[in-house]
Design an enzyme around this catalytic site. Structure first.
Site, PDB file in Angstrom:
ATOM      1  N   SER A 269       0.836  -1.202   0.000  1.00  0.00           N
ATOM      2  CA  SER A 269       0.000   0.000   0.000  1.00  0.00           C
ATOM      3  C   SER A 269       0.879   1.264   0.000  1.00  0.00           C
ATOM      4  CB  SER A 269      -0.932  -0.072   1.216  1.00  0.00           C
ATOM      5  OG  SER A 269      -1.945   0.870   1.146  1.00  0.00           O
TER       6      SER A 269
ATOM      7  N   ASP B  42      -9.033  -6.528  -4.376  1.00  0.00           N
ATOM      8  CA  ASP B  42      -8.615  -5.243  -3.810  1.00  0.00           C
ATOM      9  C   ASP B  42      -9.139  -4.119  -4.710  1.00  0.00           C
ATOM     10  OD1 ASP B  42      -7.337  -3.005  -2.827  1.00  0.00           O
ATOM     11  OD2 ASP B  42      -5.316  -3.865  -2.871  1.00  0.00           O
TER      12      ASP B  42
ATOM     13  N   ARG C 193     -11.836   5.738  10.428  1.00  0.00           N
ATOM     14  CA  ARG C 193     -11.391   4.355  10.437  1.00  0.00           C
ATOM     15  C   ARG C 193     -12.473   3.414   9.883  1.00  0.00           C
ATOM     16  NH1 ARG C 193      -6.831   1.818   9.709  1.00  0.00           N
ATOM     17  NH2 ARG C 193      -6.484   0.024  11.067  1.00  0.00           N
TER      18      ARG C 193
ATOM     19  N   HIS D  56      -8.182  -5.240   0.021  1.00  0.00           N
ATOM     20  CA  HIS D  56      -6.873  -4.620   0.231  1.00  0.00           C
ATOM     21  C   HIS D  56      -6.139  -5.222   1.425  1.00  0.00           C
ATOM     22  CE1 HIS D  56      -3.825  -1.605  -0.227  1.00  0.00           C
ATOM     23  NE2 HIS D  56      -4.081  -1.033   0.926  1.00  0.00           N
ATOM     24  N   ASP D  57      -6.897  -5.643   2.433  1.00  0.00           N
ATOM     25  CA  ASP D  57      -6.303  -6.238   3.629  1.00  0.00           C
ATOM     26  C   ASP D  57      -5.527  -7.523   3.340  1.00  0.00           C
ATOM     27  OD1 ASP D  57      -6.759  -4.448   5.615  1.00  0.00           O
ATOM     28  OD2 ASP D  57      -8.487  -5.468   6.494  1.00  0.00           O
TER      29      ASP D  57
END
Lengths: 200, 410
Positions: free
Chosen positions: B166, B333, B236, B366-367
């Site tokens: 990232s 992602d 968040r 994405h994680d």
């Protein structure tokens, strides 16, 4: 060493830039790296093969060549290879065009479906041929576009592709010769496997 | 961009494959640090951790660049009863992809961070007060520059690899352009050469959530003895939605209820599991992360454009790079989509650089880059094992000549 490594080798210049489409486990690229010190790049879709290439320190890109080579610039490679993969792509004619756009020269190899062994299989046994170069059953084969030496040369003519050299290999079971007289005389019948060096 | 939220409990024993008990260290750089925006920090501190042993010729060092909410604690535990290992413990440790039996791993908290390195919550020596919103605007190249200073201090002339996911991947790429002789491999995971408009939009929305919290006070919340927790929590929550894929959210939470009932004749307040998850993530983050750092980090992300100074031509940008590249993306992602990685690969091919690319089929969005994904682990491990072979001496070799270094002690 595989016969086709040796056959391809002679068309490759020392230190040249080589793109290997459907590079598999990277055997050819590794051979060319050792014998010709090429700047090689492989293209592959199988994840295990990609990991194998990476573990050998080879450059490999995950990409489906059926979607074209639009990420490669015109004339960006000295030679583009397509060994034992032509019969597995969806649009062989399109892939050939793309190869000739990206590479100054191309090398294409494929099993010859016109080989007497294949014809024998089909004619006498009435079954799709299974051999050293075509080891799959019809229902689970990745090879969806078999062609013969004649078919390939007809496509080259249609697409104005210039054949620089043709090398053929005889059938498995025969004494290993890359250009016996039978081959030269009737490649469509006696070549088990054909390697073409082509350009625009 | 986020840390995985589930860790195995390791309170009893340190699991095999763990980097073990690790301790943060602090490097102090007394000279003024000129930030790329033109302002000057009189001195900086960088907090970092190391895992594994540096070999005799110092050729086996690997730099880990963290993402938006990461810090120096990438692997191992801080104490035996620590419940949560470092944020990339899945991939750093003995026998893991970044194998600490072979590599000396350096992981730092970036400048501007809130885990010990100089940042908005540090004291500005000129005013005696916290920097707060007055901390200089940082760019990715400022992180690379401070990482270079840390490398000098550790006498690492050339990294075996600079690795980041990232926002961390952006730093790794910048390393390859700014200091081409100082890394042999650049590993860029789930990253991009620049953010898309949609990505900037998400960051803006998160920043607006923070700045519109009445407790934010224009970033001077410390002076008001308060914290913009609600804003940070919303930021968040937005982040977490974008780090996961639709599918994985569906699988993980579905429409399950945490409380309340769908039954007729009952009036109750519903809370879906996904709501509870997001609330929890937001709450935890808002207690532990600094809002000004969040603003600063997301702005640096938005600003980053690898090829801007190279006539917007990434091929030209990579021309000077000398290292080899591994690029990895994940199919699900959508925050840093595979297309962004393909653009990067295309530029590297155009620049005739050595590059390998794997597009990992993983559902976690994405994680994925933080989570255990088998194929990702295989290809990452294979790449790093090859890189390890190039390190001249192994950690226990004592008779290697010193590397020819141009070290400027900071």
């Amino acid at each position: 060493m595989r016969d086709d490594y040796v056959a391809v080798d002679k068309f490759i210049d020392e230190g040249s830039r080589v793109l290997d489409l459907g590079c598999g486990d990277g055997g050819m690229l590794q051979h060319l790296d050792e014998s010709k010190n090429v700047r090689g790049l492989g293209v592959e879709i199988d994840s295990d093969n990609i990991t194998l290439c990476v573990s050998k320190g080879l450059n490999v890109i995950e990409q489906d060549i059926d979607n074209g080579l639009s990420n490669f610039a015109d004339n960006s490679f000295d030679t583009v290879l397509l060994t034992q993969t032509l019969q597995a792509v969806h649009r062989p004619d399109y892939v050939l065009q793309e190869m000739l756009r990206v590479g100054k020269e191309c090398i294409i190899s494929f099993p010859n479906f016109g080989h007497w062994h294949a014809r024998w299989h089909l004619m006498l046994r009435g079954k799709m041929p299974v051999s050293k170069f075509m080891p799959f059953e019809w229902y689970d084969t990745p090879n969806i576009h078999f062609c013969t030496v004649k078919d390939f040369e007809a496509l080259c003519e249609k697409q104005h592709i210039r054949i620089l050299q043709r090398t053929v290999q005889v059938a498995p079971g025969f004494k290993k010769r890359t250009s016996g007289w039978l081959n030269r005389a009737w490649p469509n019948l006696f070549a088990a496997y054909a390697i073409y060096h082509v350009t625009r | 961009m986020s840390e995985p939220n589930t860790y195995p409990a390791t309170s009893m024993l340190i699991a095999p494959g763990s980097a073990g008990i690790v301790e943060p260290k602090k490097a102090h750089f007394g000279q003024p640090f000129t930030v790329s925006c033109g302002r000057i920090l009189p001195s900086i501190d960088i907090v970092y951790e190391t895992y594994g042993q540096l070999n005799a010729d110092k050729s086996n060092a690997v730099l880990i660049c963290h993402a938006l909410s990461g810090d120096h604690h990438a692997a191992g535990l801080h104490s035996a009863d620590d419940k949560k290992p470092g944020w990339w413990d899945n991939y750093i440790g003995p026998g893991k992809a970044i194998d600490t039996n072979h590599f000396y791993v350096v992981s730092l908290n970036n400048l501007g961070g809130c885990a010990g390195s100089t940042g908005p919550s540090s004291i500005n020596p000129e005013t005696g007060k916290q920097w707060g919103p007055d901390f200089p605007t940082l760019r990715v190249r400022d992180w690379v520059e401070s990482q270079r200073m840390l490398a000098d201090k550790l006498q690492i002339a050339q990294w075996a690899a600079v690795i980041g996911g990232s926002l961390g991947g952006m730093q790794a790429m910048r390393w390859a352009l700014e200091y081409p002789d100082r890394l042999r491999h650049c590993v860029v995971i789930a990253s991009a050469m620049k953010l898309s408009a949609q990505n900037i939009a998400f960051n803006k929305t998160s920043r607006t959530a923070i700045s519109s919290d009445p407790d934010f006070h224009g970033g001077r919340y410390h002076e008001h003895n308060t914290l913009p927790k609600r804003g940070l929590a919303i930021a968040r929550m937005i982040g977490h939605i974008t780090y996961l894929s639709d599918n994985v959210m569906g699988e993980k939470f579905g429409r399950d209820l945490r409380s309340g009932s769908f039954e007729r004749g009952i009036e109750s307040e519903l809370e879906f599991q996904v709501e509870s998850y997001l609330r929890h993530q937001g709450d935890v983050f808002s207690e532990s992360f600094d809002a000004n750092t969040y603003m600063l980090m997301t702005r640096a992300l938005d600003f980053f454009d690898l090829a801007r100074e190279y006539g917007d031509d990434p091929v030209k940008a990579f021309a000077a790079a000398k290292c080899r590249f591994l690029v990895v993306s994940f199919t699900s992602d959508w925050r840093f989509a595979p297309e962004r990685s393909r653009e990067l690969v295309q530029a590297l091919i155009g620049a005739e650089k050595s590059v390998s690319y794997a597009e990992i089929d993983a559902p976690q969005g994405h994680d994925s880059f933080l989570l255990p994904v088998e194929r990702y682990n295989q290809v990452f491990s294979a790449y790093m094992q090859y890189a390890a072979k190039e390190c001249v001496s192994q950690p226990d070799d004592q008779h290697q000549p010193q590397a020819n270094t141009e070290v400027h002690h900071a």
